[in-house]
Design a protein around this motif. Structure first.
Motif, PDB file in Angstrom:
ATOM      1  N   LEU A   1      -7.683 -10.987 -17.709  1.00 17.69           N
ATOM      2  CA  LEU A   1      -8.417 -10.497 -16.543  1.00 17.69           C
ATOM      3  C   LEU A   1      -9.915 -10.740 -16.670  1.00 17.69           C
ATOM      4  CD1 LEU A   1      -6.564  -7.088 -16.037  1.00 17.69           C
ATOM      5  CD2 LEU A   1      -6.298  -9.161 -14.659  1.00 17.69           C
ATOM      6  N   LEU A   2     -10.411 -10.898 -17.875  1.00 19.30           N
ATOM      7  CA  LEU A   2     -11.835 -11.141 -18.079  1.00 19.30           C
ATOM      8  C   LEU A   2     -12.282 -12.456 -17.452  1.00 19.30           C
ATOM      9  CD1 LEU A   2     -12.098  -9.975 -21.811  1.00 19.30           C
ATOM     10  CD2 LEU A   2     -12.805  -8.717 -19.750  1.00 19.30           C
ATOM     11  N   ARG A   3     -11.333 -13.346 -17.194  1.00 18.38           N
ATOM     12  CA  ARG A   3     -11.671 -14.639 -16.583  1.00 18.38           C
ATOM     13  C   ARG A   3     -11.382 -14.658 -15.077  1.00 18.38           C
ATOM     14  NH1 ARG A   3      -9.063 -15.875 -21.421  1.00 18.38           N
ATOM     15  NH2 ARG A   3      -7.099 -16.358 -20.356  1.00 18.38           N
ATOM     16  N   HIS A   4     -11.053 -13.504 -14.496  1.00 20.52           N
ATOM     17  CA  HIS A   4     -10.687 -13.448 -13.081  1.00 20.52           C
ATOM     18  C   HIS A   4     -11.674 -12.606 -12.280  1.00 20.52           C
ATOM     19  CE1 HIS A   4      -6.639 -15.353 -12.895  1.00 20.52           C
ATOM     20  NE2 HIS A   4      -6.654 -15.108 -14.199  1.00 20.52           N
ATOM     21  N   THR A   5     -11.606 -12.776 -10.970  1.00 17.01           N
ATOM     22  CA  THR A   5     -12.412 -11.965 -10.057  1.00 17.01           C
ATOM     23  C   THR A   5     -11.730 -10.619  -9.867  1.00 17.01           C
ATOM     24  OG1 THR A   5     -13.228 -13.903  -8.877  1.00 17.01           O
ATOM     25  CG2 THR A   5     -13.364 -11.786  -7.735  1.00 17.01           C
ATOM     26  N   ILE A   6     -12.446  -9.533 -10.156  1.00 18.07           N
ATOM     27  CA  ILE A   6     -11.886  -8.186 -10.098  1.00 18.07           C
ATOM     28  C   ILE A   6     -12.483  -7.421  -8.922  1.00 18.07           C
ATOM     29  CG2 ILE A   6     -11.623  -5.997 -11.333  1.00 18.07           C
ATOM     30  CD1 ILE A   6     -10.064  -8.376 -12.521  1.00 18.07           C
TER      31      ILE A   6
ATOM     32  N   LEU B   1      -9.656 -12.692  -2.353  1.00 13.95           N
ATOM     33  CA  LEU B   1     -10.859 -12.670  -3.170  1.00 13.95           C
ATOM     34  C   LEU B   1     -10.551 -12.526  -4.654  1.00 13.95           C
ATOM     35  CD1 LEU B   1     -13.965 -12.559  -3.427  1.00 13.95           C
ATOM     36  CD2 LEU B   1     -13.790 -10.073  -3.211  1.00 13.95           C
ATOM     37  N   GLY B   2      -9.603 -11.664  -4.999  1.00 18.51           N
ATOM     38  CA  GLY B   2      -9.361 -11.436  -6.417  1.00 18.51           C
ATOM     39  C   GLY B   2      -8.233 -10.464  -6.664  1.00 18.51           C
ATOM     40  N   ILE B   3      -8.307  -9.771  -7.814  1.00 22.51           N
ATOM     41  CA  ILE B   3      -7.258  -8.870  -8.284  1.00 22.51           C
ATOM     42  C   ILE B   3      -7.731  -7.423  -8.126  1.00 22.51           C
ATOM     43  CG2 ILE B   3      -5.947  -8.124 -10.330  1.00 22.51           C
ATOM     44  CD1 ILE B   3      -6.272 -11.026 -11.376  1.00 22.51           C
ATOM     45  N   CYS B   4      -6.870  -6.585  -7.592  1.00 24.36           N
ATOM     46  CA  CYS B   4      -7.205  -5.170  -7.440  1.00 24.36           C
ATOM     47  C   CYS B   4      -6.144  -4.321  -8.129  1.00 24.36           C
ATOM     48  CB  CYS B   4      -7.334  -4.779  -5.970  1.00 24.36           C
ATOM     49  SG  CYS B   4      -5.773  -4.810  -5.062  1.00 24.36           S
ATOM     50  N   ARG B   5      -6.481  -3.083  -8.359  1.00 23.76           N
ATOM     51  CA  ARG B   5      -5.556  -2.126  -8.972  1.00 23.76           C
ATOM     52  C   ARG B   5      -5.457  -0.908  -8.069  1.00 23.76           C
ATOM     53  NH1 ARG B   5      -5.920   0.522 -15.074  1.00 23.76           N
ATOM     54  NH2 ARG B   5      -3.713   0.213 -15.563  1.00 23.76           N
ATOM     55  N   LEU B   6      -4.252  -0.699  -7.512  1.00 22.18           N
ATOM     56  CA  LEU B   6      -4.030   0.371  -6.554  1.00 22.18           C
ATOM     57  C   LEU B   6      -2.693   1.049  -6.850  1.00 22.18           C
ATOM     58  CD1 LEU B   6      -5.154  -1.500  -3.318  1.00 22.18           C
ATOM     59  CD2 LEU B   6      -6.430   0.306  -4.486  1.00 22.18           C
ATOM     60  N   MET B   7      -2.453   2.177  -6.176  1.00 18.50           N
ATOM     61  CA  MET B   7      -1.154   2.831  -6.283  1.00 18.50           C
ATOM     62  C   MET B   7      -0.095   2.003  -5.554  1.00 18.50           C
ATOM     63  SD  MET B   7      -1.463   5.533  -8.101  1.00 18.50           S
ATOM     64  CE  MET B   7      -2.543   6.860  -8.594  1.00 18.50           C
ATOM     65  N   CYS B   8       1.129   2.079  -6.056  1.00 17.05           N
ATOM     66  CA  CYS B   8       2.189   1.244  -5.487  1.00 17.05           C
ATOM     67  C   CYS B   8       2.394   1.492  -3.999  1.00 17.05           C
ATOM     68  CB  CYS B   8       3.496   1.449  -6.254  1.00 17.05           C
ATOM     69  SG  CYS B   8       4.074   3.160  -6.285  1.00 17.05           S
ATOM     70  N   TYR B   9       2.266   2.760  -3.557  1.00 16.49           N
ATOM     71  CA  TYR B   9       2.499   3.046  -2.141  1.00 16.49           C
ATOM     72  C   TYR B   9       1.412   2.449  -1.258  1.00 16.49           C
ATOM     73  CZ  TYR B   9      -0.849   6.876  -2.910  1.00 16.49           C
ATOM     74  OH  TYR B   9      -1.957   7.613  -3.230  1.00 16.49           O
ATOM     75  N   GLN B  10       0.223   2.226  -1.829  1.00 15.23           N
ATOM     76  CA  GLN B  10      -0.870   1.663  -1.036  1.00 15.23           C
ATOM     77  C   GLN B  10      -0.668   0.181  -0.736  1.00 15.23           C
ATOM     78  OE1 GLN B  10      -3.911   2.792  -3.808  1.00 15.23           O
ATOM     79  NE2 GLN B  10      -4.428   4.668  -2.698  1.00 15.23           N
ATOM     80  N   VAL B  11       0.112  -0.504  -1.565  1.00 16.68           N
ATOM     81  CA  VAL B  11       0.309  -1.952  -1.389  1.00 16.68           C
ATOM     82  C   VAL B  11       1.755  -2.284  -1.025  1.00 16.68           C
ATOM     83  CG1 VAL B  11      -1.578  -2.524  -2.962  1.00 16.68           C
ATOM     84  CG2 VAL B  11       0.733  -2.278  -3.864  1.00 16.68           C
ATOM     85  N   ASP B  12       2.572  -1.269  -0.824  1.00 17.85           N
ATOM     86  CA  ASP B  12       4.005  -1.490  -0.606  1.00 17.85           C
ATOM     87  C   ASP B  12       4.275  -2.430   0.566  1.00 17.85           C
ATOM     88  OD1 ASP B  12       6.823  -0.728  -1.286  1.00 17.85           O
ATOM     89  OD2 ASP B  12       6.765   0.012   0.771  1.00 17.85           O
ATOM     90  N   ALA B  13       3.603  -2.189   1.688  1.00 16.21           N
ATOM     91  CA  ALA B  13       3.853  -3.022   2.870  1.00 16.21           C
ATOM     92  C   ALA B  13       3.429  -4.465   2.622  1.00 16.21           C
ATOM     93  CB  ALA B  13       3.114  -2.447   4.077  1.00 16.21           C
ATOM     94  N   ALA B  14       2.293  -4.658   1.949  1.00 15.39           N
ATOM     95  CA  ALA B  14       1.815  -6.019   1.667  1.00 15.39           C
ATOM     96  C   ALA B  14       2.741  -6.739   0.697  1.00 15.39           C
ATOM     97  CB  ALA B  14       0.392  -5.964   1.112  1.00 15.39           C
TER      98      ALA B  14
END
Length: 301
Positions: free
Chosen positions: A184-189, A234-247
């Protein structure tokens, strides 16, 4: 002098921070409110409020007395409900709190259903991403995500949720799929809240946990904004599973590093120990627990 009435007036003034606001809320004249506060302070022998020409503020003693008064008045109302009959239909005011996104997605449908079933109930929903003290803020029922500290509130576990790392297929096609957290250090966060300079993400279950300090390229205050940025590639995010479930279901995001996730976080319904005898609290918790337990997003491995 009816001390319960005086406490009711004081709670209204303390919550409104206004004599005029309290008089409107209680449908009393401003003079009656002023006399009630004066009578209560004389009875107790302490100053509960600081008055100026522009505002009203609680003293330190007043803040403590406001919290105690709320609890006492709530207990009286609950005792009256219980005495009226354990099988009586729910009625009166019910206050509910939950995290903002979770509340919008899962708690609001239950509140709407509850109000349809019980027309004599009024509900106040407080969906905020902060800790809400049930006693101090006069809340009847809370939904909490995460491990519970020692508390006077009673918790009923109804499920669990996961924190997941995800990115759009387009982003992963351009930049590659991380195979280890250090990649992850080489990715857009994309990060939410916290300090913009760096964030610390933890990985692995208890006994095998590691932490990685990452400098995000984008830091936003809300989860919805982080999600939109990830959906835009844009990059990688960290969210709760229910927040991204539809996507995830639509194929617009993909989960990465699933094998390195932290252990799932428990979801609890909390209530003050003293108020479960209240029909409105008991019936609402029954409805809410049944709904949350059957929701598939809380159990996905």
């Amino acid at each position: 002098m009816d001390q319960i009435h005086l406490m009711q007036v004081f709670v209204a003034v303390g919550e409104q921070e206004s004599f005029v606001g309290a008089s409107r809320r209680l449908d009393l004249s401003p003079a009656s409110v002023t006399r009630a506060i004066g009578g209560l302070e004389a009875l107790l022998g302490v100053r509960l409020l600081r008055r100026t020409t522009r505002n009203v503020r609680l003293t330190e003693v007043g803040r403590r007395y406001l919290s105690d008064s709320r609890e006492i008045l709530a207990s009286i109302a609950e005792a009256n409900e219980v005495a009226a009959g354990g099988n009586a239909a729910p009625k009166g005011e019910l206050s509910v709190t939950a995290p903002a996104g979770y509340g919008r997605m899962f708690i609001m449908p239950c509140i709407v259903e509850f109000l349809k079933r019980y027309p004599e109930v009024e509900v106040s929903g407080h969906f905020v991403d902060r800790f809400v003290n049930l006693v101090d803020e006069g809340v009847d029922v809370a939904v909490r995500i995460g491990h519970l500290p020692d508390s006077s509130a009673k918790g009923l576990r109804v499920g669990q949720v996961r924190r997941v790392l995800c990115a759009s297929p387009e982003y992963l096609a351009r930049h590659g799929v991380p195979q280890h957290p250090s990649d992850l250090l080489r990715h857009t966060i994309i990060a939410t809240a916290g300090a913009p300079q760096s964030v610390e993400w933890k990985f692995g279950a208890a006994g095998n946990r590691t932490a990685l300090r990452i400098k995000p390229r984008l830091t936003v205050t809300g989860n919805d904004e982080a999600l939109e940025a990830a959906l835009a590639g844009l990059g990688i995010c960290r969210l709760m599973c229910y927040q991204v479930d539809a996507a995830l279901a639509a194929g617009r995001l993909k989960i990465i590093l699933a094998e390195h996730e932290e252990a799932p976080l428990p979801v609890h319904i909390l209530h003050r120990e003293s108020n479960f005898g209240s029909p409105k609290v008991r019936h609402f918790i029954d409805l809410l627990a049944a709904s949350l337990r059957q929701h598939s997003t809380m159990y996905r491995p």
